[in-house]
Each structure stands twice: as C-alpha cells, then as structure tokens.
Design an enzyme around this catalytic site. Sequence first.
Site, PDB file in Angstrom:
ATOM      1  N   TRP A   1       0.814  -1.239   0.000  1.00 13.56           N
ATOM      2  CA  TRP A   1       0.000   0.000   0.000  1.00 13.56           C
ATOM      3  C   TRP A   1       0.839   1.277   0.000  1.00 13.56           C
ATOM      4  O   TRP A   1       1.793   1.398   0.764  1.00 13.56           O
ATOM      5  CB  TRP A   1      -0.882   0.001   1.246  1.00 13.56           C
ATOM      6  N   MET A   2       0.406   2.246  -0.816  1.00  8.39           N
ATOM      7  CA  MET A   2       0.999   3.590  -0.788  1.00  8.39           C
ATOM      8  C   MET A   2      -0.114   4.632  -0.831  1.00  8.39           C
ATOM      9  O   MET A   2      -1.101   4.443  -1.530  1.00  8.39           O
ATOM     10  CB  MET A   2       1.904   3.772  -2.012  1.00  8.39           C
ATOM     11  N   ASN A   3       0.030   5.738  -0.052  1.00  9.24           N
ATOM     12  CA  ASN A   3      -0.804   6.912  -0.334  1.00  9.24           C
ATOM     13  C   ASN A   3       0.063   8.161  -0.472  1.00  9.24           C
ATOM     14  O   ASN A   3       0.991   8.139  -1.298  1.00  9.24           O
ATOM     15  CB  ASN A   3      -2.039   7.033   0.570  1.00  9.24           C
ATOM     16  N   ASP A   4      -0.211   9.227   0.256  1.00 11.84           N
ATOM     17  CA  ASP A   4       0.359  10.554  -0.045  1.00 11.84           C
ATOM     18  C   ASP A   4       1.881  10.607  -0.322  1.00 11.84           C
ATOM     19  O   ASP A   4       2.656   9.956   0.375  1.00 11.84           O
ATOM     20  CB  ASP A   4       0.185  11.498   1.148  1.00 11.84           C
TER      21      ASP A   4
ATOM     22  N   GLU B   1      -6.524  18.788   4.623  1.00 11.20           N
ATOM     23  CA  GLU B   1      -5.340  17.925   4.753  1.00 11.20           C
ATOM     24  C   GLU B   1      -4.208  18.469   3.865  1.00 11.20           C
ATOM     25  O   GLU B   1      -4.444  19.224   2.928  1.00 11.20           O
ATOM     26  CB  GLU B   1      -5.680  16.484   4.329  1.00 11.20           C
TER      27      GLU B   1
ATOM     28  N   PHE C   1       2.487   9.709   9.940  1.00 10.36           N
ATOM     29  CA  PHE C   1       1.597  10.278   8.926  1.00 10.36           C
ATOM     30  C   PHE C   1       2.362  11.272   8.042  1.00 10.36           C
ATOM     31  O   PHE C   1       3.568  11.447   8.178  1.00 10.36           O
ATOM     32  CB  PHE C   1       0.403  10.947   9.617  1.00 10.36           C
ATOM     33  N   SER C   2       1.611  11.962   7.198  1.00 14.71           N
ATOM     34  CA  SER C   2       2.244  12.804   6.178  1.00 14.71           C
ATOM     35  C   SER C   2       3.029  13.986   6.750  1.00 14.71           C
ATOM     36  O   SER C   2       2.753  14.457   7.853  1.00 14.71           O
ATOM     37  CB  SER C   2       1.182  13.327   5.215  1.00 14.71           C
TER      38      SER C   2
ATOM     39  N   TRP D   1      -9.921   8.679  -1.712  1.00 13.49           N
ATOM     40  CA  TRP D   1     -10.286   7.864  -0.545  1.00 13.49           C
ATOM     41  C   TRP D   1     -11.638   7.176  -0.714  1.00 13.49           C
ATOM     42  O   TRP D   1     -11.937   6.224   0.008  1.00 13.49           O
ATOM     43  CB  TRP D   1     -10.269   8.711   0.737  1.00 13.49           C
TER      44      TRP D   1
ATOM     45  N   ARG E   1      -2.647  17.934  11.571  1.00 12.86           N
ATOM     46  CA  ARG E   1      -1.593  17.137  10.937  1.00 12.86           C
ATOM     47  C   ARG E   1      -0.983  17.726   9.666  1.00 12.86           C
ATOM     48  O   ARG E   1      -1.309  18.790   9.227  1.00 12.86           O
ATOM     49  CB  ARG E   1      -2.151  15.756  10.625  1.00 12.86           C
ATOM     50  N   ASP E   2      -0.101  16.902   9.084  1.00 21.61           N
ATOM     51  CA  ASP E   2       0.510  17.077   7.765  1.00 21.61           C
ATOM     52  C   ASP E   2       1.395  18.331   7.655  1.00 21.61           C
ATOM     53  O   ASP E   2       1.210  19.174   6.753  1.00 21.61           O
ATOM     54  CB  ASP E   2      -0.584  17.110   6.660  1.00 21.61           C
TER      55      ASP E   2
HETATM   56  C1  FRU Z   1      -4.273  12.295   3.296  1.00 26.09           C
HETATM   57  C2  FRU Z   1      -4.079  11.718   4.690  1.00 26.09           C
HETATM   58  C3  FRU Z   1      -3.292  12.675   5.550  1.00 26.09           C
HETATM   59  C4  FRU Z   1      -2.673  11.765   6.565  1.00 26.09           C
HETATM   60  C5  FRU Z   1      -2.378  10.530   5.758  1.00 26.09           C
HETATM   61  C6  FRU Z   1      -2.501   9.250   6.506  1.00 26.09           C
HETATM   62  O1  FRU Z   1      -4.519  11.342   2.328  1.00 26.09           O
HETATM   63  O2  FRU Z   1      -5.329  11.419   5.264  1.00 26.09           O
HETATM   64  O3  FRU Z   1      -4.052  13.722   6.113  1.00 26.09           O
HETATM   65  O4  FRU Z   1      -1.520  12.306   7.147  1.00 26.09           O
HETATM   66  O5  FRU Z   1      -3.298  10.540   4.684  1.00 26.09           O
HETATM   67  O6  FRU Z   1      -2.029   8.167   5.775  1.00 26.09           O
END
Ligand code: FRU
Length: 523
Positions: free
Chosen positions: A55-58, A240, A114-115, A325, A188-189
């Site tokens: 899995w990968m996201n931001d 975010e 997290f990010s 998402w 966050r972020d």
């Molecule tokens: C955005 C997010 C960020 C968070 C991260 C968690 O896609 O929801 O706000 O830091 O993904 O994986």
Amino acid sequence: MKNFLYNALVLLVLTVTFTCKNQDRKTVVREDAPKSDYYSEMYRPQFHFSPEEKWMNDPNGLVYHEDVYHLFYQYYPDSTVWGPMHWGHATSKDMVHWEHRPIALFPDKHGYIFSGSAVIDTKNTSGFGTLGNPPMVAIFTYHLMEGEQAGRTDFQTQGIAYSLDKEDSWTKYKGNPVIGNPGIKDFRDPKVFWNDQLQLWTMLLVAGDHMQIWNSTDLKQWEQVSEFGKEKGAHGGVWECPDMFPLKVEGTDEEKWVVLISINPGAPNGGSGTQYFIGDFDGKTFTTHQDSPRWIDLGRDNYAGVTYNNAPNDDRIFIGWMSNWDYARDTPTSKWRSAMTLPRKLTLKKINGVYELVNYPLESFNDIISSGKKAQDLVIKADEQKKMKLLYGNTSEIQFKTSGRDVMFNLSNDVGDSLLFGMEARTNTFIFDRRKSGKTDFKDDFAKGVQKMPLSNLPEGEIEVRIPLDHSSIEIFINKGQYVMTNQIFPNEPYETLEIFNPTNQPLEITDFKERKVERIWD
Ligand code: FRU
C-alpha cells in the site's frame, strides 16, 4: 433535454463500438511489450511511480538535495490496504526514473508516521549535523492509534527525525513530539520550508477546517503566528496536506503566494480533491481576496499533492497521489496499490485578467516519449467521426491542437470497454465518463456519474490538448495545464481504438495530431 447531445453521442459511440467489434481484430503490432516481468502485472503503471509492492498513499518529504530528488510516501509494507503508516522512500535524478530505497521512518511509541515534509538544514539550526554535513530533517505527524480508539482528541502530534548519511538511516529526535496536541482531532501534515522574509523556518499545519502557520528558528521549538481559511474555500470535509509557495506571474515581475489544501470529502466530482488559493504572505500571515474554491485538477484521482523544497532554478514541482479515498482501498490491483501522478511543474499565469495556477508535465517527461508516427492534420466533417487504431496501447501519449470547442473522444477495445471524454460548447464543460471504461464494479463510488469540469476561463482560439495514457491512468492537460483531469481506469484489455466525433454542423479541424509511445521506466 440538458444532456441530450451527450446522450446521443453515448448511443452513437456504443453502436459504433459494437458494430465494429469483430472487424480489424488484433491487427495492432504491440511495440510496447516489456522486456522483463518486473513491473509487468496487469494495470502496473509503466511510466508513473508506484511502490514495488503493498500500500501507498500521499507523497511526503519532497526535497531536492545534491542532485537527487527525494520522494518519501505514506507506506504500509505488510498489506495492500492502509495500515500502520511508515515513510517509504525513492530517489530520482531526472524525475522520470526512480530508484527504490529502504523504508525511512517506522512507527514508534508516539504512533504511526503520517504525512509531512523534509528540509535540508543547511545552517545546522537544529544542531543535528554540522555545517559541513547538514542534516536532512523530516517533519511529520504522529498518529497514536490507541488514543484514537480510546475516543480521545489529542492523538495527533508533530515529530521530527534526521539523517546524516544520504538519507538511508534516520534518527528520531529525543524531544518528540515537538508540537503537542491542543485538543484538535485532525491536526496534521506539517509542511516546513525556509522563510526567506524572516530568515527562519515556517510550518503549515492543518487543524480540521483551517490551516495554521507556525515559525521556528531551530525546527524544535515552534510558535503559532497565524491561521487561515475558516471562512475561505471548500469545507465539505477535513483539510489535509497544506502547502504554500511564491510564484512569479508568467512574463511579469509580480509575485503571488499560492496555498494548496487537500480536502476529503468535498471535491466537486466527489471524494478527495485539492483546492488552491492565490494571495499574499508577509512572513507570518497569508491573505487572499478569493472566497470560493478553485481546484488544481478536476479529475477524481489527484490527491494530497505537494511540492518540492529546494528544486533547481526555483522550479515548483508538484506530485499528487493518483487515487481517491472513496475507493482507494478497493482498486483491482493485487501486488501493490496505487501510483503517483506524473511530476508536474506549477506556474502562475494571468489569463483573461484572472490568475490561474497551471500544472503541466515536466520537460524531462519528453525524454521518454519516442517520436512515433508523423503528426497529422485532420478535418472531421459535420456530424461525423474518425476512427483510428492506437499503435501503442495504453502506454502512449495523444497530443493535438484545435480551435473547436465541441468534440468527443472514445477510447475502446474489442471486449466492449469504452472511455468517453470531450468538450461541450453549449455548457462550456469538459466531460469525462468512465462508467463503461472497464472494471468499475469494485466500488459503487468509482464510476457513479459523469465527471464535469467547467472551462469558464478557457481563452478563444487554438489550444493544445495532451493526454498521457498509462495502463491504469489517464491525465488530460488542456491549454498547457490550465485545466487538468487525472483519473484511474481499469480496462479489461488495453484500449485499441480512438474515435473522434464532431457533433456540430461545421467541419472540425484538429492539427498536429500525434500518438506517441511512452517508454517504460522500470527496466
Ligand atoms: C491524506 C491523509 C493525511 C494523513 C495521511 C494518513 O490522504 O489522510 O491527512 O496524514 O493521509 O495516511
């Protein structure tokens, strides 16, 4: 009545697709067959970044240092669905080819990672390195799952870590967290950058429905100096992944500041999207006259995008996560899940007196586009269509110019998949319809309607349209990135045919039409 023209086109397309179904079967010579099995699974992007597996996201920690572009990313190494977040890591010298590096940051007692962002602490303000060997410092959010599960609101805090050995090993700061939680659930972020005006570090943080700005002299002690956005822009979901940077208005000396804010849900075409604001920053406070939201990309699959710190020539380079998402955890890939957008250069233009944030593939992307067939000029008669074979399947780029504002495209294959998109002059809208584009039933939300992008400020006259098509994505750049749509697609077989329809009673001219092969980057 409103959708009459569009519906008639859909009918026409489907009739043509099915009538032609068994003609010209498999006459295409595939020149895009990969040389090895590496990165060759079904739907594997051939020229976009995706992790080897899982899995990968931001995108996180985008920073350029000593001739290398770093890409860190939200990563879960144990599954293809979201879980305890790490920072994965890859590097590139040209922003086209990528090298995988060891995982940079692992969860610890303060929580998941997290990010966030990364800076080069050239003046060694943090004291983590020396002037001769300045540290790379990562600034990220800790997410304490136990806290969230216990129903608390203070489970997100900000932490830092540093590397002194070309970013292969990382040390977490003993004084973490550097910013505790004031009782805000979504906090966050952090995006940190060097603030030239005040000669210190600035951090942007999102806090539910707004962005906070914090300053620091040493990356460890932070003071909040302002906030932005409670009454500005879109608020259909949580804010975010903030970003902020100056850009010169193209062709002038005027400088404006741009803020990027991702929001989920609340994007115009559903789920996740990234809005932007254009205004001014005095070192502490961001101000803008803009009240309503504007979007960097109106497709459904460009989220959490941020820009590089320290990119050469002051270029502003953006990478987004190519998912949403609404369905990110359900897309039909097995070994890995999701990819990044092409890296794009952001510029600011004034078009018809309006500031426009423009995003367009980097020059270096051209290095992997091969020459292909000679460019053609096409004239499509009133109410007619032109049909052509795609030479390079789903690893290609289609590019052309036109002054027409009424034109529809259909990408199809002989198993009946059909992806429709195009411009409609009457509504001044770009339309994107992936309802019959291939596999769509893995999640209701994926293809529930037709996506629309108003083209309200598109100048008159000839415009360029550029469409990189990778196995599971399509990016549409209109007028050099003034309007952009990025979307995932999962055709059952690569598209083989392109049809162009002229629904008007005037001939449509398309000039400099090219379909070119894009080389894969993973050999
Ligand atoms: C955005 C997010 C960020 C968070 C991260 C968690 O896609 O929801 O706000 O830091 O993904 O994986």
